[in-house]
Design an enzyme around this catalytic site. Structure first.
Site, mmCIF file in Angstrom:
data_model
loop_
_atom_site.group_PDB
_atom_site.id
_atom_site.type_symbol
_atom_site.label_atom_id
_atom_site.label_comp_id
_atom_site.label_asym_id
_atom_site.label_seq_id
_atom_site.Cartn_x
_atom_site.Cartn_y
_atom_site.Cartn_z
ATOM 1 N N GLN A 42 64.903 81.364 108.809
ATOM 2 C CA GLN A 42 66.256 81.913 108.749
ATOM 3 C C GLN A 42 66.266 83.371 109.179
ATOM 4 O O GLN A 42 66.074 84.276 108.365
ATOM 5 C CB GLN A 42 66.846 81.770 107.343
ATOM 6 C CG GLN A 42 68.311 82.128 107.314
ATOM 7 C CD GLN A 42 68.981 81.745 106.021
ATOM 8 O OE1 GLN A 42 68.358 81.331 105.064
ATOM 9 N NE2 GLN A 42 70.280 81.898 105.987
ATOM 10 N N PHE A 43 66.511 83.582 110.471
ATOM 11 C CA PHE A 43 66.538 84.948 111.000
ATOM 12 C C PHE A 43 67.681 85.759 110.411
ATOM 13 O O PHE A 43 67.635 86.991 110.408
ATOM 14 C CB PHE A 43 66.597 84.938 112.531
ATOM 15 C CG PHE A 43 67.953 84.649 113.103
ATOM 16 C CD1 PHE A 43 68.809 85.673 113.452
ATOM 17 C CD2 PHE A 43 68.382 83.332 113.285
ATOM 18 C CE1 PHE A 43 70.061 85.410 113.990
ATOM 19 C CE2 PHE A 43 69.617 83.056 113.821
ATOM 20 C CZ PHE A 43 70.466 84.092 114.171
ATOM 21 N N THR A 44 68.706 85.108 109.876
ATOM 22 C CA THR A 44 69.859 85.844 109.352
ATOM 23 C C THR A 44 69.512 86.663 108.112
ATOM 24 O O THR A 44 70.318 87.489 107.683
ATOM 25 C CB THR A 44 71.048 84.905 109.042
ATOM 26 O OG1 THR A 44 70.648 83.950 108.066
ATOM 27 C CG2 THR A 44 71.511 84.198 110.313
#
Length: 147
Positions: free
Chosen positions: A78-80
């Site tokens: 999850q790059f967010t």
């Protein structure tokens, strides 16, 4: 690196209406990789993750690790987790690692975790995923650069 860790009774990750990862009691971990992260960073975070004593013992105290309770692990990239909302209302992701680096470290962590935890499930890197979970507690911890 940033990890968002949730103690769960169960969790699933779905891609295109198909369940691609499913666990019972254990940890759902969202993994964010930063620009400067390397395998040494992943090793440090994984060691901390697997050693966290966040499961209750027979006296109700959080003294047990994932290994101690034979828990299962579901890891989702999850790059967010690297979203920056400092300027304006649209998050920026410039601090997130490039996809090639993030994929390599995410897959490395999955391989390393599988050496210590019997059940390690995962999402699909870069896919649009739906995550379903039953939180236990809720009990949620963030591991980030303060490690």
């Amino acid at each position: 690196m940033k990890l968002l860790i949730q103690r769960v009774n169960s969790a699933q990750v779905w891609v295109e209406n198909k369940c691609v990862g499913k666990i019972g009691r254990g940890l759902l971990v969202f993994v964010g990789v930063g620009q400067e992260d390397r395998r040494e960073t992943a090793d440090k975070y994984l060691k901390k993750l697997l050693g966290l004593r966040i499961f209750e013992d027979e006296e109700g105290k959080t003294n047990l690790s994932l290994r101690d309770v034979n828990g299962e692990l579901l890891m989702v990239s999850q790059f967010t987790l690297y979203a920056s909302c400092r300027k304006g209302n649209r998050p920026g992701f410039t601090e997130a690692g490039k996809p090639e680096l993030a994929r390599e470290l995410y897959e490395y962590m999955l391989t390393q975790a599988s050496r210590e935890i019997p059940v390690v499930e995962h999402g699909i890197f870069g896919a649009h995923m739906e995550v379903k979970l039953e939180n236990d507690g809720p009990f949620t911890i963030i591991l980030d650069e303060t490690l």
